[in-house]
Structures are given as structure tokens and as C-alpha cells.
Design a protein around this motif. Structure first.
Motif, short mmCIF file in Angstrom:
data_model
loop_
_atom_site.label_atom_id
_atom_site.label_comp_id
_atom_site.label_asym_id
_atom_site.label_seq_id
_atom_site.Cartn_x
_atom_site.Cartn_y
_atom_site.Cartn_z
N GLN A 287 0.82 -1.19 0.00
CA GLN A 287 0.00 0.00 0.00
C GLN A 287 0.86 1.25 0.00
O GLN A 287 1.96 1.27 0.54
N GLN A 288 0.35 2.28 -0.62
CA GLN A 288 1.06 3.55 -0.65
C GLN A 288 1.09 4.16 0.75
O GLN A 288 0.15 4.02 1.53
N PRO A 289 2.18 4.79 1.13
CA PRO A 289 2.24 5.40 2.46
C PRO A 289 1.23 6.52 2.61
O PRO A 289 0.82 7.16 1.62
N HIS A 290 0.82 6.74 3.87
CA HIS A 290 -0.17 7.77 4.16
C HIS A 290 0.38 9.15 3.84
O HIS A 290 1.50 9.50 4.23
N ARG A 291 -0.38 9.93 3.08
CA ARG A 291 0.03 11.29 2.73
C ARG A 291 -0.34 12.22 3.89
O ARG A 291 -1.52 12.35 4.24
N ARG A 292 0.64 12.87 4.44
CA ARG A 292 0.39 13.76 5.58
C ARG A 292 -0.17 15.08 5.09
O ARG A 292 0.24 15.62 4.06
N SER A 293 -1.11 15.58 5.89
CA SER A 293 -1.69 16.88 5.58
C SER A 293 -0.73 17.99 5.99
O SER A 293 0.27 17.76 6.68
N LEU A 294 -1.06 19.22 5.60
CA LEU A 294 -0.22 20.36 5.94
C LEU A 294 -0.18 20.57 7.45
O LEU A 294 0.87 20.88 8.03
N ASN A 295 -1.33 20.41 8.11
CA ASN A 295 -1.36 20.59 9.56
C ASN A 295 -0.46 19.56 10.27
O ASN A 295 0.23 19.87 11.24
N GLU A 296 -0.48 18.31 9.77
CA GLU A 296 0.36 17.29 10.38
C GLU A 296 1.85 17.63 10.20
O GLU A 296 2.66 17.45 11.11
N LYS A 297 2.20 18.12 9.04
CA LYS A 297 3.60 18.49 8.80
C LYS A 297 4.02 19.65 9.71
O LYS A 297 5.13 19.66 10.25
N VAL A 298 3.12 20.64 9.88
CA VAL A 298 3.43 21.77 10.76
C VAL A 298 3.60 21.30 12.20
O VAL A 298 4.53 21.72 12.92
N ASP A 299 2.68 20.42 12.66
CA ASP A 299 2.79 19.91 14.02
C ASP A 299 4.10 19.15 14.23
O ASP A 299 4.76 19.30 15.28
N GLU A 300 4.48 18.33 13.26
CA GLU A 300 5.73 17.60 13.38
C GLU A 300 6.92 18.55 13.42
O GLU A 300 7.88 18.36 14.17
N THR A 301 6.87 19.61 12.60
CA THR A 301 7.97 20.58 12.57
C THR A 301 8.09 21.31 13.90
O THR A 301 9.18 21.50 14.45
N LEU A 302 6.92 21.74 14.47
CA LEU A 302 6.95 22.42 15.76
C LEU A 302 7.45 21.50 16.86
O LEU A 302 8.21 21.92 17.75
N ALA A 303 7.04 20.25 16.83
CA ALA A 303 7.51 19.30 17.84
C ALA A 303 9.01 19.10 17.73
O ALA A 303 9.72 19.02 18.75
N PHE A 304 9.52 19.03 16.51
CA PHE A 304 10.96 18.87 16.32
C PHE A 304 11.72 20.10 16.81
O PHE A 304 12.79 20.00 17.41
N MET A 305 11.15 21.30 16.55
CA MET A 305 11.80 22.52 17.01
C MET A 305 11.84 22.57 18.54
O MET A 305 12.85 22.99 19.14
#
Length: 374
Positions: A287-305
């Protein structure tokens, strides 16, 4: 006088190098091999402690094939080509190489490889009358079929071999019955592979001797066993020159590397163990990997910061602790701490809090330099 004249004519017409070849035809075979025939290098197993219970390595010990299964030494290319060029002139399993008579009969090969002389009558009976249906069913996963040539079985795809048989085939295709292309298992090699898997006694020297003769008599295939041929020539007293071209053996078979590659390949040919009919089932497409939404990418970036900021704080605390330790040590040794420059601050690449300092005031006059106050 006439015979002497004929003998002189024969001697004058001969142009081959008598120090390396036994006839004009032998030298012609050598020149042909230089252009059209390449040595098929051997390889052995790289034995590690954690691999001692792997099936093929256990079989090697049980058959007393320890030296035979080890990695061979390098070959001398010109010696190998001269051997095969001159071997075609004799029929008694011997060849002249640079003035030395090199024997390659089964007894000599077994003595060098330290493989036992065994009675292989049952193996010879299997070779004479093989049951190809039983062979392919024993060696392969379900789904393998013989590819016919002229109405009789010829070969099958190597990718269907079971684990131990596939590992044995890597060894067999380089040390027992050489072949340059291993994507298909020819029926002759399948018979030997079946005999190994079923514990048939095999006379290694006799098998290798027959394969050498095949390479001697067939000018359209590679030169078999270059490492072994070089060793036999050295045993016979053949002198190698300093400028000889050496050929290293293939990389040894690493059990762990091979197991990872085999497991990855078998994902495409996984069988359904619950199917009593023995048919193979294809693995569903991944199966194709789950495509992350923009909000999910922002949340991951903030968590990493935030994580990086915590790393920054821990780093600063560690630096402060080291500074206090250094001050204590310098005070103990009587060193003035003011002479030691402070370490540079750690700046996180994800710290987006900028402290902007203008280069001048509204009138365009730059602010005074604060370093003078210090």
C-alpha cells in the motif's frame, strides 16, 4: 637424406613458442582464449561463529569438505590459459605447462582439496536416470516449472529455490559446476543440487575433473576453476613470473548478507501455507504510504523545534557545568580564569527568535561601540 629434409621443413615451418606450448594448435587455442574466453572465478564461504548451525555449513563438515568450502586463493591468468591450451593435446588428464607435467585427475584434486575418495555409484545412478519431477518439487517452492527444450526439461528459474538449496547453488555454480549466469538452474546442476540436499555421496575430484574436461573441449564457454588450476600448477613446480596477471576470487559467500537478500526476494514469492493444494499465492501490492496533511507536517515541525530547544538548554547546562569544573581546577593550579576565553555559545539552527539590531539611528549616525566601555 630425404627424411632429414622433411624434418628440417617441419622445424622451419613451426612458429609456436616451445617454452609455453606443445603445438601450433595449442598456441592458437591460447590466442583464441585471450580474446573470447574469460576465467570464471571461484568463491567459498566466509565462516563465522554465529553461522555454524546453518544447513550447508553443517553439510560441509559432515562431508569433510572444510577446505573445499573455504575461500580459494588468487589465480594466475596466463598460467590458466596456457593450461587449457595445452590440455587439449593429451587425453590422460595431464597438461604440459612451461615444461612441467600438471596432472588434474580426480585423485590429485581430492588430495589437494582434502576431500574423501567415496563410492559414488548411487550418485552416478541418479545422474544416469534422474526423476525431474521429484527434483524440482524437492528443490523449489511451489510455482517452479521446467522450461522445455526439444520436448525435455532444460532449466528452471533460480528464484524458486528453497533457502538452503539457493545457498548451495551459489557455491555449486562457482566451485563444483561453474556457470557465469545463475538466473536459471540447468538440469545437470539441478541433479547435483538434489544429490547434495538428499545426502548422496559425491566424489568431488571426479566431478571437478569432468568439468575441467568440458571446459577443455568447449571453446565457447569460460575457463573453469582458475584458482584450482593455478594451485595444481604450483604443486607441479611451475614457476610464476613476477609480472604475471593475478585474478582474485569472487567475494566469499557471507551467510548473513545472503539471508537478508534471500528474505527480501522471497517476499515476492511467498506461499500460502494454508493451501493444501500447494499452489502459490502472490503477495498483495504494498500500500502507498499515508500522505500527511499540511497541519500534520506543521505539528511535526513544531515538535521537532521544541525538541531542539530542549537539546539547546541541556547543552548550555552541560557547558556551565564544565566551566565550573574548569574554574575549580584552574583555581587549584593557580591559573587566572580571566586568561581563558569563554566558549562560543551554542546556537540551535531552529531558533527563530531574532534579536535585530539596527546599524544606525533615524539620523543615519551609527550607535557608539559598546566594546570601548568594557
Amino acid at each position: 637424406m630425404a627424411p632429414k629434409k622433411v624434418k628440417g621443413n617441419l622445424g622451419s615451418s613451426s612458429s609456436f613458442d616451445r617454452t609455453r606450448f606443445v603445438s601450433d594448435a595449442a598456441q592458437a587455442r591460447y590466442e583464441h582464449a585471450k580474446i573470447n574466453r574469460n576465467p570464471i572465478t571461484e568463491r567459498g564461504f566466509r565462516r563465522q561463529r554465529e553461522d555454524r548451525y546453518v544447513g550447508p555449513l553443517v553439510d560441509l563438515d559432515r562431508r569433510s569438505w572444510e577446505k573445499f568450502g573455504a575461500q580459494p586463493r588468487a589465480a594466475v591468468v596466463s598460467i590458466v590459459r596456457e593450461f587449457y591450451a595445452n590440455a587439449g593435446e593429451k587425453t590422460d588428464d595431464k597438461a604440459f605447462v612451461r615444461g612441467k607435467l600438471v596432472s588434474f585427475d580426480s585423485e590429485i584434486i581430492n588430495a589437494f582439496l582434502e576431500t574423501p575418495e567415496v563410492d559414488d555409484s548411487t550418485f552416478q545412478a541418479l545422474v544416469a536416470n534422474p526423476d525431474y519431477t521429484v527434483i524440482i518439487d524437492t528443490l523449489c517452492h511451489p510455482g517452479a516449472i521446467w522450461k522445455p527444450v526439444g520436448g525435455s526439461p532444460s532449466c528452471f528459474d533460480e528464484k524458486y529455490l528453497k533457502a538452503d538449496n539457493a545457498l548451495w547453488y551459489l557455491f555449486l555454480a562457482r566451485r563444483m559446476m561453474p556457470v557465469s549466469h545463475k538466473s536459471e538452474v540447468q538440469k545437470e546442476r539441478a541433479v547435483v543440487l538434489y544429490a547434495i540436499s538428499q545426502g548422496y555421496p559425491i566424489n568431488v575430484g571426479k566431478l571437478i575433473n569432468s568439468q575441467i574436461l568440458i571446459s577443455v573441449n568447449n571453446r565457447h564457454i569460460g575457463l573453469f576453476f582458475p584458482c584450482l588450476i593455478s594451485e595444481l600448477c604450483a604443486m607441479a613446480g611451475v614457476v610464476f613470473r613476477d609480472d604475471e596477471e593475478w585474478l582474485q576470487p569472487m567475494k566469499p559467500i557471507c551467510i548473513q548478507d545472503w539471508q537478508r537478500k534471500y528474505a527480501k526476494r522471497r517476499l515476492e514469492f511467498r506461499t500460502d501455507e494454508g493451501d493444501t493444494g500447494g499452489s502459490s499465492t502472490a503477495v498483495p501490492r504494498r500500500q502507498q504510504p499515508h500522505r500527511r496533511s499540511l497541519n500534520e507536517k506543521v505539528d511535526e515541525t513544531l515538535a521537532f523545534m521544541a525538541h531542539q530547544e530542549r537539546v539547546n538548554l541541556n547543552h548550555n547546562e552541560h557547558i556551565s557545568y564544565l566551566e565550573s569544573m574548569m574554574h575549580t581546577m584552574m583555581a587549584h593550579r593557580g591559573v587566572d580564569p580571566g586568561t581563558i576565553p569563554p566558549p562560543p555559545p551554542f546556537i540551535s539552527p531552529f531558533n527563530f527568535q531574532y534579536d535585530y539590531q539596527p546599524q544606525g539611528n533615524a539620523s543615519g549616525v551609527p550607535p557608539p561601540d559598546n566594546d570601548e566601555d568594557e
